[in-house]
Design a protein around this motif. Structure first.
Motif, mmCIF file in Angstrom:
data_model
loop_
_atom_site.group_PDB
_atom_site.id
_atom_site.type_symbol
_atom_site.label_atom_id
_atom_site.label_comp_id
_atom_site.label_asym_id
_atom_site.label_seq_id
_atom_site.Cartn_x
_atom_site.Cartn_y
_atom_site.Cartn_z
ATOM 1 N N GLY A 61 0.747 -1.234 0.031
ATOM 2 C CA GLY A 61 -0.142 -0.006 -0.071
ATOM 3 C C GLY A 61 0.790 0.964 0.054
ATOM 4 O O GLY A 61 2.047 1.174 -0.286
ATOM 5 N N ALA A 62 0.302 2.184 0.318
ATOM 6 C CA ALA A 62 0.984 3.474 0.425
ATOM 7 C C ALA A 62 2.271 3.274 1.321
ATOM 8 O O ALA A 62 1.885 3.190 2.463
ATOM 9 N N SER A 63 3.322 3.993 0.732
ATOM 10 C CA SER A 63 4.547 3.936 1.540
ATOM 11 C C SER A 63 5.072 5.166 1.396
ATOM 12 O O SER A 63 5.387 5.737 0.600
ATOM 13 N N THR A 64 5.462 5.518 2.785
ATOM 14 C CA THR A 64 6.186 7.034 3.103
ATOM 15 C C THR A 64 7.431 6.869 3.439
ATOM 16 O O THR A 64 7.791 6.169 4.471
ATOM 17 N N PHE A 65 8.262 7.711 3.182
ATOM 18 C CA PHE A 65 9.696 7.932 3.454
ATOM 19 C C PHE A 65 9.945 9.245 4.144
ATOM 20 O O PHE A 65 9.717 10.219 3.403
ATOM 21 N N PHE A 66 10.628 9.391 5.240
ATOM 22 C CA PHE A 66 11.168 10.504 5.934
ATOM 23 C C PHE A 66 12.500 10.983 5.649
ATOM 24 O O PHE A 66 13.173 9.892 5.986
ATOM 25 N N LEU A 67 12.679 11.833 5.235
ATOM 26 C CA LEU A 67 14.061 12.373 5.195
ATOM 27 C C LEU A 67 14.364 13.758 6.031
ATOM 28 O O LEU A 67 13.566 14.685 6.035
ATOM 29 N N ASP A 68 15.244 13.589 7.029
ATOM 30 C CA ASP A 68 15.637 14.728 8.050
ATOM 31 C C ASP A 68 16.694 15.268 7.648
ATOM 32 O O ASP A 68 17.178 16.321 8.475
#
Length: 902
Positions: A857-864
């Motif tokens: 399903g929807a996949s979210t990637f977080f970049l800090d």
């Protein structure tokens, strides 16, 4: 509005109302937390014993045991009611392969015209289609032959226009060669779970086949009562649609579109409704007028009850007649769930009026709610149930007390204006009103004559009735702002004036339309006169609806309210219920709290986004692309919006409205700062028009695309909505919400072909600190080679090109990008075999953690700025509730990533 003694909200006055509230609280608790049914049963038994022991205790503490008792009963009912059969055996075989199924027809729909566009061409295909619900007995297995399987299949049959579709009556046993698969399920937050809904209807898989692949083993048979009702509904609807072809004067002519609306209003058959008709009513908050709902059943019951009152029938007799005729009307409309709920609400409400002489509407509402929730506790989370309950609660709990403290006594006093012996029994202010009105009528008789003088009480009564309608409409609109924001994401600013104009006409339209339908079905020779009157009233009713739907205030969309906003609204509603029964400032205070609650719901709520992080989400739009970026400074960018290749222009399903928009609203987004189109293929731009209309982006980013009807219409839509068009080509670099955007393709000298192509793709590389992502669109090997030559491709995240096909993601390109993570936007069981095993093998050999929207399903990637991590959206099949699992995948040889155990 019936008279009701205005009393404080206390358990002793409305015990069933509070019992229903406590019962609903128990249902809510067990909806989110599992509790042992045995423990709940023992606890409820102990509370019942304590309630009996404290029955004679007048102290407030004596109310605690019955409250907790109903709380435990609600929780126990949730755990005791089984979930729909998951039909796992049938789901195992629903793999998209062609199989032979055999079963009994338990429901049939009327044939319809289907219009579609052939893939990769502009040719329009028209054919007939019919749906049947098949109760399966056996399904063929590749190696073992026919295998006994129980379950339900929704089978769609296609046939050329020249071939008549044979009638397949209920009870027939058929054998069909078809490809069966599970319903398309988009694993995104906020998107409707079609599979769960179909399971509740007894359908575990869907299939499609052509007419020649159907073999009827036994024609007809013993049909169920529900199937017979549905067939009757279909025949009556078809007769009204056919009647629409008869010539008659313009304003008095029932057109085919009018006939589709009338069939929905009278029989509940929505199959003929087009999206355009639905949208006009949805924008104005009057969709409940278009379909058979609680309002229609209530109007019908009200007409019967009024006729019984005119005939001077006793209250018990009038109640029994009303319930009986309302039941017959509910059966005629197919007895669907909304109609069932409305009928039982009316039946239990009228029964409650008989049981309590003081006619406590809230007690009757509590009785109805308790009965419905005991029968189906999970109905509490159904939008229709909530809207029905809130409508009755707003009318009986807020509008009726306000009216009773203000104008309602004067309205009742007009009925016996000239009956002087009634004056001593009335309050002084009402007596003064009657005396003053009688004196005014007598003076008017001397000046203007008796006929003009009699218009004074009639005009006064009309003004008070209009005030009553205005009060009820305002209160209902304010209370209904919760389900409208939560389920429909709309603010119906024009709803109050439109309902004021439409509701009286609907009371006239329904009897006329029922008479027309009866004549069309059974006495065609007498159908002309009632159809002329029905057409005139319907067209009058449609005038304000169409006017309001074109107004810019008629299409304000909302994001999903936060939990805090929902709780604040419920608190304001509780205060309004309490204040409406106070002696001073009741009306002003109650309306103030309702307005405050509606303002909190519809006020600005920012996106649900982590500050100082760049989030990149690959949404599940099936076989298509849709990427959402939320920047560290809170700006939003949507790249593509999915689409279905070959979808008809007026398809019932719009991926932009029904998937992409729902997901954005669930994430708290109500406006886009920018919208980007990679290229003009249908699986990338099909949902763009709905996104532009719903979110009004500031900018539209494009590369260099050839002209096509779909692409040109998007540019026109953007211009109409004042969206600034910006063209980006390779070499462009700019800042956007705290990130740097580098355009890698197409090059400035790129010349597109005559038709849209994958290498038209707008390729972006976004940087935040020391982290970056490359979003490739559908770019293929030639574009990748040009980008490799330019250099500067290294990124932490790669959106794999062209859904993982062989024509993209070359070894050299993958080496140049050298990502740690990759995401493939792809549809389940797609016709193209994406992603290709060769592409998955390249990603595996490079030790790249790969995510697929068809599996996760929807996949979210977080970049800090220094690190990157991910979460994905997975749906729990049992309850249809979505949850997020952190970093829970690992590559599997030959199969791509699989979810680990949570």
């Amino acid at each position: 509005m019936p008279a009701e003694a205005v009393k404080p909200l206390r358990f002793t006055e409305v015990p069933l109302f509070f019992a229903a509230l406590w019962f609903a609280c128990g249902v809510c608790i067990c909806h989110f937390f599992w509790i042992s049914p045995a423990l709940l049963f023992v606890s409820a038994t102990l509370c019942a014993m304590l309630s009996l022991l404290s029955a004679d205790d007048p102290s407030p503490l004596a109310l605690v045991p019955p409250a907790v008792l109903f709380l435990f009963l609600g929780a126990f009912c949730v755990e005791a009611v089984p979930y729909p059969n998951p039909q796992t055996d049938l789901a195992y075989l629903a793999d998209g392969k062609v199989r032979t199924v055999e079963g009994t027809v338990v429901r049939t729909d009327a044939p319809h015209l289907a219009v579609s566009t052939l893939p990769f061409s502009q040719k329009i295909r028209q054919e007939q289609t019919q749906q049947i619900h098949l109760q399966v007995h056996a399904v063929s297995e590749e190696k073992e032959g026919m295998q006994t399987v129980s379950g339900g299949i929704l089978l769609k049959i296609y046939a050329p226009l020249a071939d008549p579709v044979p009638a397949i009556p209920c009870g027939s046993i058929v054998r069909a060669t078809t490809s069966i698969h599970l319903p398309e399920q988009y694993l995104d937050p906020g998107v409707w779970n079609e599979r769960s809904w179909l399971l509740s209807q007894g359908i575990g898989a869907i299939g499609s086949t052509n007419l020649h692949a159907i073999h009827i083993i036994r024609q007809g048979g013993r049909a169920s009562f529900s199937c017979w009702l549905h067939s009757l509904q279909q025949k009556v609807s078809a007769s009204l649609i056919a009647h629409a072809a008869n010539p008659s004067p313009g304003f008095f002519r029932i057109s085919r579109e009018d006939a589709t609306m009338l069939t929905a209003m009278l029989t509940g058959d929505r199959a003929y409704l087009t999206r355009g008709v639905r949208t006009s009513f949805e924008r104005t908050g009057t969709f409940h007028l278009l379909v058979v709902s609680g309002l229609h059943v209530a109007i019908f019951a009200g007409l019967v009850f009024f006729a019984a009152d005119v005939l001077r029938l006793s209250r018990p007799v009038a109640t029994l007649i009303t319930i009986a005729l309302a039941f017959l009307y509910a059966l005629f409309t197919g007895y669907g769930q909304p109609v069932q709920r409305a009928f039982w609400m009316i039946a239990l409400y009228l029964t409650g009026r008989l049981l309590w002489r003081e006619r406590s509407a809230l007690n009757a509402l509590g009785l109805a709610a308790l009965a419905l929730l005991v029968a189906n506790p999970r109905a509490l989370f159904d939008a229709g149930f909530q809207m029905t309950m809130l409508t009755v609660l707003s009318t009986a709990g807020v509008a009726a007390p306000i009216a009773e403290k203000s104008f309602a006594p004067y309205l009742r006093a007009l009925r016996t204006l000239w009956v002087l012996p009634c004056d001593p029994a009335l309050p002084p202010r009402v007596v003064q009103f009657r005396v003053g009105l009688r004196l005014l009528v007598e003076h008017m008789q001397l000046v203007a004559g008796p006929r003009i003088a009699q218009m004074v009480p009639l005009g006064t009564g009309f003004a008070l009735r209009l005030l009553e309608l205005l009060l009820v409409s305002v209160v209902i609109e304010l209370v209904m702002s919760l389900p409208m924001a939560l389920y429909f994401h709309r603010v119906t600013v024009t709803g109050i004036p439109v309902n004021l104009l439409v509701l009286p006409l609907l009371g006239i339209l329904l009897p006329c339309a029922m008479l027309t339908l009866f004549c069309v079905a059974f006495l065609p020779a007498l159908a002309l006169l009632p159809s002329l009157l029905t057409a005139a009233v319907l067209h009058l009713m449609l005038l304000p609806v169409h006017w309001a739907s074109l107004s810019p205030w008629g299409n304000l969309r909302l994001a999903t309210p936060s939990s805090f906003a929902i709780l604040a609204f419920l608190a304001c509603l509780s205060f309004a219920l309490w204040m409406a029964r106070r002696q001073k400032f009741a009306a002003a205070a109650a309306l103030f709290f309702l307005l405050a609650g509606a303002t909190i719901l519809t006020g600005w709520h920012g996106p649900f986004h982590r500050q100082n992080y760049l989030s990149i989400s690959a949404l599940d739009v099936g076989q298509g692309d849709c990427i959402l970026l939320m920047t560290p400074l809170g700006k939003t960018l949507l790249i593509d919006a999915g689409g279905i290749v070959g979808a008809a222009p007026d398809a019932r399903f719009d991926i932009g409205e029904d998937v992409v928009s729902q997901t954005l609203w669930a994430l708290g987004i109500r406006h886009l700062d920018a919208l980007a189109i990679t290229h003009a293929h249908a699986d990338h731009i099909g949902g763009i028009p709905a996104v532009i209309e719903n979110f009004h982006p500031d900018e539209l980013w494009v590369g260099r695309n050839p002209h096509s009807p779909a692409y040109d219409s998007i540019l026109q839509e953007a211009d109409y909505n004042h969206v600034h068009l910006r063209q980006h080509l390779a070499g462009d670099t700019f800042s956007f919400g705290g990130i740097e955007v580098h355009v890698l393709s197409p090059p400035p000298d790129y010349v597109p072909k005559a038709a849209p192509a994958n290498d038209d793709s707008l390729v972006l590389r976004v940087n935040y600190g020391h982290t970056s992502a490359l979003l490739e669109g559908d770019a293929e090997a030639p574009s990748e080679a040009r980008m490799i030559a330019e250099g500067g491709l290294q990124s932490d995240l790669l959106k794999v090109g062209h859904h993982g096909s062989k024509s993209s993601t070359t070894a050299a390109f993958l080496q140049a990008v050298s990502p740690s993570y990759a995401v493939i936007s792809v549809g389940r069981h797609n016709l193209y075999g994406h992603p290709k095993p060769e592409t998955l093998e390249k990603l595996e050999q490079a030790h790249i953690r790969t995510y697929r929207t068809d599996l996760l399903g929807a996949s979210t990637f977080f970049l800090d700025g220094t690190h990157i991590w991910t979460s994905h959206w997975n749906a729990r099949q049992r309850e249809g509730v979505a949850q997020s699992f952190q970093e829970c995948i690992r590559p599997a040889p030959g199969h791509g990533p699989l979810p680990c155990a949570p």
